[in-house]
Design an enzyme around this catalytic site. Sequence first.
Site, PDB file in Angstrom:
ATOM      1  N   HIS A 132      45.011  47.773  36.214  1.00 24.56           N
ATOM      2  CA  HIS A 132      44.840  47.292  37.588  1.00 24.56           C
ATOM      3  C   HIS A 132      43.618  46.379  37.649  1.00 24.56           C
ATOM      4  O   HIS A 132      42.514  46.787  37.282  1.00 24.56           O
ATOM      5  CB  HIS A 132      44.621  48.471  38.544  1.00 24.56           C
ATOM      6  CG  HIS A 132      45.855  49.274  38.825  1.00 24.56           C
ATOM      7  ND1 HIS A 132      47.098  48.946  38.359  1.00 24.56           N
ATOM      8  CD2 HIS A 132      46.024  50.415  39.559  1.00 24.56           C
ATOM      9  CE1 HIS A 132      47.982  49.836  38.791  1.00 24.56           C
ATOM     10  NE2 HIS A 132      47.366  50.741  39.503  1.00 24.56           N
ATOM     11  N   CYS A 191      44.836  55.810  41.410  1.00 24.32           N
ATOM     12  CA  CYS A 191      44.522  54.950  40.260  1.00 24.32           C
ATOM     13  C   CYS A 191      43.696  53.723  40.624  1.00 24.32           C
ATOM     14  O   CYS A 191      42.813  53.307  39.872  1.00 24.32           O
ATOM     15  CB  CYS A 191      45.798  54.527  39.537  1.00 24.32           C
ATOM     16  SG  CYS A 191      47.054  53.790  40.605  1.00 24.32           S
TER      17      CYS A 191
END
Lengths: 349, 349, 349, 349
Positions: free
Chosen positions: C239, C145
């Site tokens: 993120h 990710c």
Amino acid sequence: MKKIGVAILGATGSVGQKFLELLSEHPLFEVRELAASEKSAGKKYRDAANWVMQKSLPGSFADIKIKECRPNLDSKIVFSALDASVAGEIEEDFAKAGYIVISNARNHRYDPNVPLIIPEVNSDHLEMIKFQKYNGGAIITNPNCSTIGLVLALKPLHDNFGIESINVVTLQAISGAGYPGLPSMDIIDNSIPFIGGEEPKMENEPLKILGQLNSDGQVDFANIKISAQCNRVAVNDGHLECVQVKLKNKPSAEEVINCWINYKAEPQKLNLPSAPKQPIYYFHEEKYPQPKIHRNLESGMAAAVGRLRDCSLFDYKFVVLTHNTVRGAAGGTILIAELLYAKGYLANE
Amino acid sequence: MKKIGVAILGATGSVGQKFLELLSEHPLFEVRELAASEKSAGKKYRDAANWVMQKSLPGSFADIKIKECRPNLDSKIVFSALDASVAGEIEEDFAKAGYIVISNARNHRYDPNVPLIIPEVNSDHLEMIKFQKYNGGAIITNPNCSTIGLVLALKPLHDNFGIESINVVTLQAISGAGYPGLPSMDIIDNSIPFIGGEEPKMENEPLKILGQLNSDGQVDFANIKISAQCNRVAVNDGHLECVQVKLKNKPSAEEVINCWINYKAEPQKLNLPSAPKQPIYYFHEEKYPQPKIHRNLESGMAAAVGRLRDCSLFDYKFVVLTHNTVRGAAGGTILIAELLYAKGYLANE
Amino acid sequence: MKKIGVAILGATGSVGQKFLELLSEHPLFEVRELAASEKSAGKKYRDAANWVMQKSLPGSFADIKIKECRPNLDSKIVFSALDASVAGEIEEDFAKAGYIVISNARNHRYDPNVPLIIPEVNSDHLEMIKFQKYNGGAIITNPNCSTIGLVLALKPLHDNFGIESINVVTLQAISGAGYPGLPSMDIIDNSIPFIGGEEPKMENEPLKILGQLNSDGQVDFANIKISAQCNRVAVNDGHLECVQVKLKNKPSAEEVINCWINYKAEPQKLNLPSAPKQPIYYFHEEKYPQPKIHRNLESGMAAAVGRLRDCSLFDYKFVVLTHNTVRGAAGGTILIAELLYAKGYLANE
Amino acid sequence: MKKIGVAILGATGSVGQKFLELLSEHPLFEVRELAASEKSAGKKYRDAANWVMQKSLPGSFADIKIKECRPNLDSKIVFSALDASVAGEIEEDFAKAGYIVISNARNHRYDPNVPLIIPEVNSDHLEMIKFQKYNGGAIITNPNCSTIGLVLALKPLHDNFGIESINVVTLQAISGAGYPGLPSMDIIDNSIPFIGGEEPKMENEPLKILGQLNSDGQVDFANIKISAQCNRVAVNDGHLECVQVKLKNKPSAEEVINCWINYKAEPQKLNLPSAPKQPIYYFHEEKYPQPKIHRNLESGMAAAVGRLRDCSLFDYKFVVLTHNTVRGAAGGTILIAELLYAKGYLANE
């Protein structure tokens, strides 16, 4: 269909921003004018507003030049997201000048002929505006964010079983305090057992909303005792309320749940664009409802109810959750406007 | 003075760790033995425990070799931080073997001759252990974390004005669920209106604690109606409780506050090492008490009360806050042990 | 058009749930089978899965009976949301049995003929599956990710100016750890400067993704030095990465920004259903991008970049944000499947 | 010993409050006067300050009448917690009038003869005040909160191995922004990759602090390249910094760690009351240091370091954490005052 032009008063604040977010692609209304304080007037919206919504500022609003909050606007329908410190007078000026003011501010909620509306609960109260002395103008108000979820969940019970008393303790989201609102140092790793002015609102507004319209175009308040305690918690959006209720006739739990899930009212019958298909949902999982999971139910317009159980002090206790800035503020106000339209009150605009 | 050696059962969990933190420099007790599950037994404490306290693991405990939870320990006083899934049987085994077990687990709280103690509230109930059939051993229990704050605040009112009914809605900290406890995805930007088993504890434990010791060494439960609703919020430590109370004789608010701030009980009179000088504080600021600000009052052993006001459904409503892992768990249990010592129950150890 | 039936391996975990959420109304793929561990197999999905997504479980999946993760499924296309502890073998079994496995797990990312794909970056690497020895089956992998956002932002710079070295420090969301993942006591009012296995992934995966496909159907890794430091923060999704980059030829900031906002690749040209119209956005406000505001950009599939500025140690520094469970996991994997379809790799299914 | 009377300038803000908290039982200094803006002057402290510290307002300060920030105070030692918008001029006025001003504000940090002090790092720079033209008065400054932790960790490495370049990315606590500081809506479930003015401070202040005092009483700045990126995260207290460093001579990791844990400087040798016994701790657990666990190390005055590992772009990378409002602000300033006292600079006060 040609859309109806509307103006937003107090367009730069967080409620005003939520109006823009929700109206950016509305099938009936088109935001044509943005008004705000003198400080912002004259600037482009993008420069005057510190946009804090989670979706980006719709491009169509970014370059609109902000006007002052004076009753010389072209749009005859105005949504008021004004702060209570100025809303009272400005809204009255607009009404006197013939504007239909649909307000999220608290100032006129108790005026004798001003309706305090939750469209699923007391759409009949809209008649009150005929008694207003504003030469075609009118003021219609939306209740406080924490009142709306409570009364939405209680209305079917009141209709069917008669409510005698209500006890409510809330866990309210930070967005209810507007922007900038609570300093982060005050709420991260913390809860605050006080919200200025909130408890009296929750103890009084339901009495008008659930009251009877009389022949003077005023409301005979409902005869219900209410006690409210309001807390702020570290949640972005969604007010959770622990409710206890004493009823004239105690039904079975199944009957209560059926009342909720089958509840339909004027907005559903009229198929209003912002109306939830089902205004009240019941969740059987013990850990539900939760702000993070259920606040966006039906685009934030439905109430999520759960944990119905017997109460040793009242008849029942349960939990209700609603999205405080959608159903509890801008979304609720827009639904009122849709109701006004559908019932012919905006016919000439 | 030579310190009394004690053992901790369930030493590796979060309650066990809190015992170690609070006992690391205790004037009366010295932790000599650590016991835990078979899985941990034989290992050094530092290797078996995932230390999650905010202060570092005291070096003196790090190298202690963990024993099994069997009644072959040298220390005759044992603090139980065992999980309820195993506490029932193990605690009984220790009591039968002559150990004094002071427990934070729920298993024996309703045993007929087992006292459920808040030292400031019902120190007289300690007499019950004389009726226990354990050949010199005994079990004494500490109430649930959310019960302790509630009853501590209510005791002076019950003594002076007689409580008829209690309504309580809690906002409880995540540390109450132990470690690992709640997944972070469940609670960040969220509140959860359910804590398994908590509401029955809050509705029943106060009745035993506020009850009358009878001549059989049992407790006649108090005749009070209680309704509890429990919520989890994104707060690390500190349970906040919104309380409503109906009294036999309604005093003035000033009288209520004076009852609280002047309250002293056995632990204060005996000057127990962990006892707060003042067990109950009243804060006049409307926004108080708050977990982040008041949980460490008197090293986490005092209750912070505020927002006393009239209630339309009960007589009064107010807010109470206590530190759930100190006053509400390990700290409360240690205070019981200090009380036992001061009253001569540990004389021969 | 008839939709292509697909199966989800590891359907009950949080990545599996995200697959279901994203595929519930997909124009090309229809989830026909759900497979999970033996423990879940045989149960209805609603009973086996602890649904933790923010939207309700789509009703169409609730009653599907879960199968075991064995290559006897009807759907020839399988999305793997398996845990790395079991994914390696199971995925290989499926490939050997002729299934096309598109995996979010890390196990096969470095297998010589297994492509590691970001559709906007290295769609040409799909050719590698022709070299796989799986009799018509294949394994295609999605990167980690935190790698995806980084490489998406760097690809246009690498194409135009040649990257020599990359330094990255991340602030990663808790959802990246799956469910239950991080205990809430570990992360509320805290940050954790360590994520197991994450830094090596970020330092190595970009080299394969940005590498050159050679005539053996393998990748010659890019010659770039990377250093990564990974932190966990109290954010639900999204993120954030602080990136520094040294380029072979230093362009102007304007050139860099233009590279980003004009970047289009295969998914945009093929108009894939899950492809963002614009894969990379640049925000000029100094305080942007932010997880809460930008993670849902283009339904969570676009990268939000900001704060481009000169760096005294590298050439430029900037910030990039992507939605870790959408673009960085299930959404990215689905986009790979759409690319496979559009390029004819799923033609016979 | 008779304590030295001191005054606090800017006593009502959050830094001023932290001064009061830390000085309430100080062995050397006694707060005798509180000064603040005109708006607060004349009021009692309890009425003028919105106390936001976690410990209650010390009673001894509550009734002090606030004075204006004019150089007519009795105390000759003044701690400045003034906002940068006014600190420059006021501090200079005090120095000119013969006061010793120890300031946490940024305004005079680069004045040629004004020392910028971390007592463990450059106590020799105090000599600079002899060159100030203030007739016995002086200004001494404390660095920015995020600079202090960084330089404290780097000083032993610079002394032993020579630093060539530094890269740092921070995760900073909300208390660094003062009160009210960040709105909660901006930071709950979010991170913000920008802190106004912070990055230049981190890139420049270390050069003066690590520089060489020359014979003009000025500092020849260190020749080190620094790049900083600053982020705000949802943490109450404690700045976490991801640091990379290139050294003239690369030592082994063990040598680096030994340098840290054995580091002692002037404050330790002089046994200053606020000095940590050990200024730098090294934690071997990969997940450490963490704000919630280590910020209170040595009462918030020590730096917690961890995760030392090789870096492919620099020589080493590691993480350092310090308490931003204690070591990084008021506590650091008080330590400077203690150093001044111990070295005889306050002898006549």
